[in-house]
Motif scaffolding. Structure first.
Motif, PDB file in Angstrom:
ATOM      1  N   GLY A  69       0.803  -1.213   0.000  1.00 18.14           N
ATOM      2  CA  GLY A  69       0.000   0.000   0.000  1.00 18.14           C
ATOM      3  C   GLY A  69       0.837   1.265   0.000  1.00 18.14           C
ATOM      4  N   GLN A  70       0.402   2.258   0.766  1.00 15.38           N
ATOM      5  CA  GLN A  70       1.030   3.574   0.792  1.00 15.38           C
ATOM      6  C   GLN A  70       2.484   3.522   1.269  1.00 15.38           C
ATOM      7  N   VAL A  71       2.788   2.536   2.121  1.00 14.14           N
ATOM      8  CA  VAL A  71       4.143   2.439   2.673  1.00 14.14           C
ATOM      9  C   VAL A  71       5.175   2.238   1.565  1.00 14.14           C
ATOM     10  N   ALA A  72       4.785   1.559   0.499  1.00 10.36           N
ATOM     11  CA  ALA A  72       5.718   1.316  -0.605  1.00 10.36           C
ATOM     12  C   ALA A  72       6.196   2.618  -1.244  1.00 10.36           C
ATOM     13  N   ASP A  73       5.442   3.701  -1.054  1.00 11.50           N
ATOM     14  CA  ASP A  73       5.808   4.993  -1.634  1.00 11.50           C
ATOM     15  C   ASP A  73       6.509   5.899  -0.629  1.00 11.50           C
ATOM     16  N   THR A  74       6.839   5.360   0.541  1.00 12.52           N
ATOM     17  CA  THR A  74       7.454   6.154   1.603  1.00 12.52           C
ATOM     18  C   THR A  74       8.968   5.986   1.551  1.00 12.52           C
ATOM     19  N   MET A  75       9.677   7.102   1.607  1.00 15.63           N
ATOM     20  CA  MET A  75      11.132   7.042   1.471  1.00 15.63           C
ATOM     21  C   MET A  75      11.800   6.626   2.786  1.00 15.63           C
ATOM     22  N   THR A 107      14.598   2.800   8.252  1.00 16.84           N
ATOM     23  CA  THR A 107      14.367   1.869   7.155  1.00 16.84           C
ATOM     24  C   THR A 107      13.678   2.627   6.034  1.00 16.84           C
ATOM     25  N   GLU A 108      13.416   1.954   4.951  1.00 15.90           N
ATOM     26  CA  GLU A 108      12.738   2.566   3.809  1.00 15.90           C
ATOM     27  C   GLU A 108      11.490   1.754   3.486  1.00 15.90           C
ATOM     28  N   GLY A 109      10.496   2.430   2.905  1.00 17.22           N
ATOM     29  CA  GLY A 109       9.223   1.795   2.636  1.00 17.22           C
ATOM     30  C   GLY A 109       9.311   0.457   1.919  1.00 17.22           C
ATOM     31  N   PRO A 110       9.985   0.394   0.753  1.00 15.42           N
ATOM     32  CA  PRO A 110      10.053  -0.885   0.033  1.00 15.42           C
ATOM     33  C   PRO A 110      10.675  -2.014   0.852  1.00 15.42           C
TER      34      PRO A 110
END
Length: 518
Positions: A246-252, A263-266
């Motif tokens: 979801g939205q977390v994948a777009d979080t840096m 950490t980073e979203g992906p």
């Protein structure tokens, strides 16, 4: 270019290579070509199975192909794949060298069965956290199907192509010279688009599934936590999501996930997915929910219908469909979306190097975006509707210290303007004087919060607020017995990853309690 630690790690990875391969570089006399050559020499020195040639004839320089002896795999990098793309490079080296990918046999068979010549070109930026998913998926398709070729292109290094193709958002994917798609895509999503019969086959499989005890709708932190807690109870659990993460994948950058300093979203999404797969959870990707039908009587089966045409049934549901970036809803925004109007400064910022851009929104997200962009673009104008910014004081202080940033308060954005193909400005109303004003711009980054993904529930008996948030009780249950909700889609305040995870666990436990009592 590689420090001692990275070299050591890469050498260990390359020991997994089982067959020799070649790196064929196409270079010119420029500094970037020499930089790339240095990187490739370092890599080739780490394994006796790698042969480096610098006599490539590709029109794009600097670039390099990764081939097996006497066989072009179709994997090409145009540029220097460092930053987020270094992982893509390492995976390509391993997979061309015979190391098996962590991909299901079913997906690999689907790749191998694709017909027709396909040349994919992906424009990426080194700071884009969404681009590697696309690059790695298309590289894998090229490696396992001789009809597929993929060129991953650093947009910042090949600005002429970016300008001529009017690319203003990454990843931007072309297929056989024509626009194919933009934004983060998984391997499953790409295959679904090129394999026209895939959706119908998947829908048929889903329609044949037995009813679940608990079905989770949504694959973000709340959905993942709900699925894990449900599966740990030993009940039949499914999770259906449009895209996992979801939205977390777009979080840096994530620096407030307790016990993990950064950490980073992906990375977090990958860890969530692996954790879910540790349990007997039926994971169904690429499933966008479109309709809900409540059980006719308490203890009956709820039904969810998906865009694919599939319908799933379950004794209990956990709705965790999350939220998405809020749009300005002004004239010109949709017309110039991905043509200057953007929502991810980390992904698309490098495409606006040296240009004038605006950031809409004075909260933490907006101010952080403005600070990051100020180091890349020529000038940033932050536009805030209220009379003061809402961001943390430390962020405001940093923003105000930057020489190439202007801040406009009490400004209501009224229109995005353009020349028909790309953004050229922004109109706004000064809320203190009612005067209409304009700013000449080449990019607009919208950072004004989130809107819940509940359009598919309108007209259903599930009670929601005027903003579309699902109303839940202390156990996470909605107004419909047996239907629970969690995360950013609900009325629970403070939209944070760690809160969403806790709410997902709570909703799942509530669903289990409901099951054993009914």
């Amino acid at each position: 270019m590689l420090d001692a630690n990275l070299k050591s790690q890469l050498k260990a990875y390359l020991e997994k290579v089982t067959q020799p391969f070649e790196i064929v570089a196409s270079l010119d006399d420029g500094a970037k070509s020499q930089e790339l050559l240095g990187l490739l020499e370092e890599i080739s020195s780490l394994s006796d199975k790698i042969t480096l040639h610098s006599d490539g004839q590709d029109a794009r320089t600097p670039s390099f192909a990764i081939n097996r002896p006497g066989e072009e795999t179709g994997v090409v990098f145009a540029g220097i794949p460092m930053g987020h793309e270094f992982t893509s490079l390492v995976l390509a080296l391993l997979q061309v060298g015979g190391h098996p990918p962590k991909t299901s046999a079913e997906l690999l068979d689907q790749i191998k069965a694709l017909d027709g010549e396909m040349l994919f070109e992906t424009y990426y930026s080194l700071s884009c956290q969404n681009c590697p998913d696309v690059v790695q998926a298309l590289n894998l398709m090229a490696i396992f199907n001789p009809n597929v070729r993929h060129v991953a292109i650093d947009g910042a290094l090949f600005q002429d192509e970016v300008e001529s193709r009017e690319i203003m958002s990454v990843p931007s994917i072309y297929l056989n010279g024509k626009p194919f798609d933009q934004g983060r895509m998984t391997l499953e999503q790409i295959l679904a688009k090129v394999d026209t019969g895939a959706a119908e086959r998947d829908a048929k499989k889903l329609n044949e599934k037995a009813a679940f005890d608990t079905l989770v709708i949504g694959g973000g932190p709340a959905g993942a936590a709900a699925a894990i807690y449900s599966a740990r109870k030993g009940i039949n659990t499914g999770i259906a999501a449009e895209r996992f993460g979801g939205q977390v994948a777009d979080t840096m950058g994530i620096e407030n996930f307790i016990s993990v300093s950064h950490t980073e979203g992906p990375k977090l999404v990958s860890a969530l997915e692996e954790h879910v797969k540790d349990y007997e959870v039926d994971v169904m990707n690429l499933q966008l929910a479109t309709a809900f039908k409540a059980a006719e009587a308490e203890g009956g089966l709820h039904e969810v219908t998906f865009e694919s045409g599939a319908t799933l049934k379950s004794k209990t549901l956990v709705l965790a469909t999350g939220a998405r970036w809020r749009e300005m809803n002004v004239p010109g925004e949709q017309q110039y979306r991905n043509k200057g109007v953007a929502y991810c400064p980390h992904c698309d910022g490098p495409l606006f190097k040296g240009k004038r851009v605006a950031v809409i929104g004075g909260g933490n997200s907006g101010v952080e975006a403005a600070i990051d962009l100020a180091g890349i673009v020529g000038h940033v104008t932050l536009v805030e509707f209220m009379g003061e910014m809402r961001a943390d004081a430390v962020l405001q202080k940093k923003l105000k210290s930057l020489p190439n940033v202007d801040i406009i308060l009490n400004a209501q954005t009224t229109e995005v303007t353009g020349d028909g193909s790309r953004v050229n400005g922004l109109n706004y109303k000064d809320r203190t004087s009612d005067e209409s004003k304009s700013i000449a711009l080449e990019g607009i980054f919208v950072q004004i919060g989130l809107v819940p993904n509940t359009e598919w529930l309108k007209g259903s008996p599930i009670e929601m607020t005027p903003r579309g948030e699902i109303i839940v009780d202390a156990h996470g249950m909605t107004s419909v017995p047996g239907v629970f909700a969690a995360g950013d889609v609900t009325t629970v305040p403070y939209k944070q990853i760690i809160i969403a995870m806790g709410e997902g666990a709570k909703a799942s436990l509530g669903a289990f309690d409901y099951l054993i009592r009914n």
